[in-house]
Design a protein around this motif. Structure first.
Motif, PDB file in Angstrom:
ATOM      1  N   TYR A   1       2.631   1.729  -3.288  1.00 32.83           N
ATOM      2  CA  TYR A   1       1.675   2.144  -4.324  1.00 32.83           C
ATOM      3  C   TYR A   1       1.384   3.637  -4.199  1.00 32.83           C
ATOM      4  O   TYR A   1       1.395   4.363  -5.198  1.00 32.83           O
ATOM      5  CB  TYR A   1       0.382   1.329  -4.208  1.00 32.83           C
ATOM      6  N   ILE A   2       1.147   4.082  -2.972  1.00 27.80           N
ATOM      7  CA  ILE A   2       0.821   5.489  -2.755  1.00 27.80           C
ATOM      8  C   ILE A   2       2.033   6.397  -2.978  1.00 27.80           C
ATOM      9  O   ILE A   2       1.913   7.477  -3.547  1.00 27.80           O
ATOM     10  CB  ILE A   2       0.268   5.697  -1.324  1.00 27.80           C
TER      11      ILE A   2
ATOM     12  N   PHE B   1       0.827  -1.199   0.000  1.00 29.28           N
ATOM     13  CA  PHE B   1       0.000   0.000   0.000  1.00 29.28           C
ATOM     14  C   PHE B   1       0.868   1.258   0.000  1.00 29.28           C
ATOM     15  O   PHE B   1       0.633   2.187  -0.784  1.00 29.28           O
ATOM     16  CB  PHE B   1      -0.947  -0.015   1.207  1.00 29.28           C
TER      17      PHE B   1
END
Length: 181
Positions: free
Chosen positions: A151-152, A148
């Motif tokens: 990805y961010i 996560f």
């Protein structure tokens, strides 16, 4: 021959070990790219050995050594980031200092501890066949968090890895991102 190899998975500990290995492989594959790009390949070894000081402290005080080891690993990572950023020394030098200090502290505290000392190599090197389902859940949760975050922060990590000066020029918090890494 193939039947013999597949028979290994009739045991729960083998299935759990496989799940832990697969989750770790994904996690290490993601982190490994950034570790190599940012030239901090010594960091995993350094943090693991420095965490031995926390394990020794936990053992000495009579608490869960693993909890103290994790705390020590987190403090070591933050310390390495802060020292190498402020003292104008290379990260490899800071990692080496923290590693040697943590190992020495761990050995000293374990020597001073009373009673039977468990398999201390298990804390440093582990045993994938001794992994529990809860360990797999923890590894999987960490893998999801790292997925996560990458990805961010993909663009920010990419800029930081290839051109941190440009990153600072456009206003990226390069030092904070490096500490997070």
């Amino acid at each position: 021959m193939i039947e013999l190899q597949l028979d290994l998975f009739q045991y729960d500990f083998m299935r759990v070990a496989l799940a832990a290995g697969l989750a770790s492989a994904v996690l290490c594959g993601i982190i490994g790219i950034y570790v190599i790009l940012n030239k901090i390949v010594f960091i995993s070894d350094g943090i693991a050995h420095a965490a031995f000081g926390g394990i020794g402290l936990g053992y000495f005080l009579g608490f869960d050594p693993l909890l103290f080891g994790v705390g020590s690993a987190i403090l070591t990572a933050i310390g390495i980031g802060m020292v190498s950023g402020r003292a104008r020394i290379s990260e490899d030098t800071a990692i080496g200092v923290f590693m040697a200090t943590g190992m020495a502290l761990g050995v000293m505290l374990l020597t001073l501890s009373e009673g039977y000392a468990r398999d201390l190599y298990g804390y440093l090197f582990g045993n994938i066949l001794a992994v529990t389902v809860n360990d797999v859940l923890l590894i999987s949760a960490l893998t999801l968090v790292i997925l996560f975050l990458t990805y961010i922060l993909y663009k920010e990590f990419l800029i930081m890895s290839f051109d941190p000066v440009y990153g600072e020029a456009i206003g990226l918090p390069v030092k904070s991102l490096r500490l997070l890494l």
